[in-house]
Design a protein around this motif. Structure first.
Motif, PDB file in Angstrom:
ATOM      1  N   PHE A  40      30.490-110.790 -42.507  1.00 48.33           N
ATOM      2  CA  PHE A  40      29.383-111.375 -41.754  1.00 48.33           C
ATOM      3  C   PHE A  40      28.258-111.816 -42.686  1.00 48.33           C
ATOM      4  N   THR A  41      27.540-112.877 -42.291  1.00 48.08           N
ATOM      5  CA  THR A  41      26.299-113.263 -42.969  1.00 48.08           C
ATOM      6  C   THR A  41      25.160-112.405 -42.418  1.00 48.08           C
ATOM      7  N   GLN A  44      24.442-113.391 -38.852  1.00 48.57           N
ATOM      8  CA  GLN A  44      25.386-112.834 -37.882  1.00 48.57           C
ATOM      9  C   GLN A  44      25.079-111.364 -37.618  1.00 48.57           C
ATOM     10  N   ALA A  47      22.161-111.186 -35.402  1.00 48.72           N
ATOM     11  CA  ALA A  47      22.480-111.487 -34.014  1.00 48.72           C
ATOM     12  C   ALA A  47      23.120-110.284 -33.321  1.00 48.72           C
ATOM     13  N   ILE A  48      23.993-109.558 -34.036  1.00 45.36           N
ATOM     14  CA  ILE A  48      24.599-108.350 -33.465  1.00 45.36           C
ATOM     15  C   ILE A  48      23.519-107.300 -33.215  1.00 45.36           C
ATOM     16  N   TYR A 100      33.149-109.594 -34.179  1.00 41.13           N
ATOM     17  CA  TYR A 100      31.828-110.060 -33.750  1.00 41.13           C
ATOM     18  C   TYR A 100      31.617-109.835 -32.254  1.00 41.13           C
ATOM     19  N   ASN A 101      32.585-110.237 -31.439  1.00 40.13           N
ATOM     20  CA  ASN A 101      32.427-110.106 -29.986  1.00 40.13           C
ATOM     21  C   ASN A 101      32.381-108.651 -29.541  1.00 40.13           C
ATOM     22  N   PHE A 104      28.999-107.209 -30.746  1.00 39.59           N
ATOM     23  CA  PHE A 104      27.884-107.809 -30.009  1.00 39.59           C
ATOM     24  C   PHE A 104      27.763-107.205 -28.614  1.00 39.59           C
ATOM     25  N   ASP A 226      21.717-118.677 -26.319  1.00 36.28           N
ATOM     26  CA  ASP A 226      22.634-118.080 -27.292  1.00 36.28           C
ATOM     27  C   ASP A 226      23.980-117.761 -26.658  1.00 36.28           C
ATOM     28  N   PRO A 405      16.926-111.448 -35.623  1.00 39.38           N
ATOM     29  CA  PRO A 405      17.503-112.680 -36.173  1.00 39.38           C
ATOM     30  C   PRO A 405      16.541-113.420 -37.103  1.00 39.38           C
ATOM     31  N   LYS A 434      28.817-121.327 -43.123  1.00 39.81           N
ATOM     32  CA  LYS A 434      28.049-121.873 -42.007  1.00 39.81           C
ATOM     33  C   LYS A 434      26.557-121.665 -42.249  1.00 39.81           C
ATOM     34  N   SER A 436      22.544-120.959 -41.387  1.00 41.44           N
ATOM     35  CA  SER A 436      21.769-120.109 -40.484  1.00 41.44           C
ATOM     36  C   SER A 436      20.640-120.946 -39.897  1.00 41.44           C
TER      37      SER A 436
END
Length: 519
Positions: A40-41, A44, A47-48, A100-101, A104, A226, A405, A434, A436
């Motif tokens: 993960f970045t 990311q 966001a979690i 991730y899902n 999250f 989001d 975030p 990707k 940010s």
């Protein structure tokens, strides 16, 4: 209500929020595990972590709306169920493709349970101790840093010392979860002053009105924007704003287009800043200090700041009386101290300097959250649990959507810029696939560093010159992030100063009775 019943409910609420603090601290300590294991970045991970705040908003706002109607006991049962369910969902993470899902939504459900419990605990304590809300709400919320100390110590022992997996560490929050369930069991709950007098939900909502709802609905629009990115990336932002707009219209119709209290609107905006600077920073500070020093020292510093908060939250009444401060005066002093602390932290080079800088920051942030809740309870008793719960939801939404975030984005942006400045070719090699962004704004697009490659550079025993350059750029990015973060309490201090002058102009700050009208 007996004194024994009153105190048991206070400490049951204390244990409930402690469970949230334990989970929060352990999650902050295993961010690096997730980054390394799943690539993960920082954005990311932010966001979690943000889902661990956003879910809270739904729990506290929905709970605050219905608590006076269905009672505290049913909400405690719902929170218990969600706390257990969140463990099963979170532990479903197994591969980079599904992690991730699972993480999250596991964090979201965990936070929903926390928010539901706070929808119970805040109005409950405000009702139990109307003579000194600031003092007892600060005691209630001393459980948050206590939970963070316990969670951080447990994470340090289980992770750094025993090398156990992150799932074992995270499961520890289930222990205080079981304890709060036992402590609430069989207790008699009071009703809020507004509910006791038979106030309708609409009358409780009127002080919030369109202005107050505007703050909450804007943050909700960001949240739904989001969520819908997974289904319709091009239209997600518009869908989010549409949902927020519909909710605002519903509130306007329900309150017959009542604007609400302007001062309450200002308090809501300010509490959004509180959530961003206090909880958003708490979510990243262990990661940042562990990066600037060592992972173990990062945990020491996290325990240090949390211990300061825990001790001081038992002293709010004494501080107010000794320094002759109103709750607004206390908040003003704290905001100034927090700003100084973060500025000092941005330049810390040694562990001893970190103890001083973060200690000052900890003193500053100690009284923000509970004292803001006490101000709403003091000034707007006619709103029952509604205004207090919406304020808590705004703070957590802001932490999840802006603070967490935002700091993750800042780390990505500043670290990427520093590496690009030092070595453009190396930056091209290490930058994330990707970009940010912040608040879904294309104009904020920036490339951070790939989490897996960055972890490899940090963990290399014999670092190459290139790896040293990468690590130094990442550390400079962290310092710049703390510097940017200090502007939030600076803004809060200006707002509190204006509120202090306002209350002085109307004869001073005072507790309002339910049959009086707060301005």
């Amino acid at each position: 209500m007996s004194e024994n019943n009153r105190m048991r409910l206070l400490w049951a609420g204390f244990m409930a929020i402690l469970a949230a603090g334990v989970g929060f601290a352990i999650r902050g300590g295993i961010f690096d595990n997730w980054g390394k294991e799943y690539g993960f970045t920082a954005a990311q991970l932010g966001a979690i972590g943000g889902a661990g705040f956003s879910g809270f908003c739904f729990g506290i706002i929905i709970g605050g709306v219905i608590v006076d109607k269905i009672g505290y006991g049913k909400l405690v049962a719902l929170a218990l169920l969600c706390h257990v369910l969140s463990a099963f969902v979170t532990f479903g993470a197994s591969t980079p493709a599904n992690a991730y899902n699972f993480l999250f939504w596991g964090m979201f459900i965990f936070a929903y349970a926390n928010g539901t419990l706070e929808a119970v605990a805040n109005p409950l304590v405000a009702t139990l101790f109307p003579e000194n809300r600031t003092h007892y709400l600060n005691i209630l919320h001393a459980s948050w840093p206590a939970g963070m100390v316990l969670g951080s110590v447990a994470g340090w022992v289980l992770d750094d010392k025993m090398q156990l997996g992150w799932k074992v560490q995270l499961a520890l929050y289930l222990v205080p979860t079981a304890l709060y369930a036992i402590m609430f069991l069989g207790q008699k709950f009071p009703k809020s002053e507004a509910a006791e007098k038979g106030a309708s939900f609409v009358s409780m909502l009127k002080p919030v009105g369109i202005l107050g709802a505007l703050v909450a609905c804007y943050l909700l629009s960001l949240f739904f924007g989001d969520i819908f990115k997974a289904f319709s990336p091009e239209q997600a932002k518009n869908i989010g704003y549409a949902v927020g707009g519909v909710l605002l219209i519903v509130v306007a119709l329900m309150t017959k287009f009542s604007l609400g209290s302007f001062i309450l609107f200002v308090l809501f905006v300010t509490h959004a800043l509180v959530g961003a600077v206090e909880l958003g920073t708490d979510g990243w500070i262990q990661n940042i200090t562990g990066n600037l020093f060592t992972s173990e020292q990062g945990k020491y510093l996290f325990i240090w700041t949390s211990a300061i908060m825990f001790g001081l939250r038992f002293c709010a009444h004494w501080i107010e009386k000794t320094l002759k401060l109103s709750p607004i005066g206390l908040l003003l002093v704290c905001a100034a101290i927090a700003c100084v602390g973060l500025n000092l932290a941005s330049g810390m080079q040694t562990f001893s300097m970190a103890l001083v800088a973060l200690g000052i920051y900890a003193v500053g942030k100690t009284f923000f959250w509970p004292t803001m809740l006490a101000v709403v309870g003091d000034r707007y008793p006619q709103s029952g649990a509604v205004a207090m719960s919406i304020m808590g939801g705004i703070g957590m939404l802001s932490a999840g959507l802006i603070g967490g975030p935002g700091l993750g984005y800042g780390k990505d942006r500043f670290a990427g810029e520093e590496l690009k400045k030092a070595d453009a070719a190396l930056y091209s090699e290490y930058k994330a696939e990707k970009p940010s962004t912040f608040l879904n704004l294309a104009s904020t697009e920036a490339y951070g560093l790939d989490g897996t490659k960055l972890a490899a550079a940090k963990e290399a025993k014999e670092k190459t010159p290139q790896q040293k350059t990468v690590v130094e750029a990442d550390q400079k990015g962290d310092r710049a992030t703390l510097k940017a973060d200090s502007f939030i309490p600076m803004t809060m201090a200006a707002i509190y100063l204006l509120l202090l002058l306002y209350f002085k102009a109307i004869g001073g700050y005072k507790v309002v009775r339910i049959d009086e009208q707060a301005s």
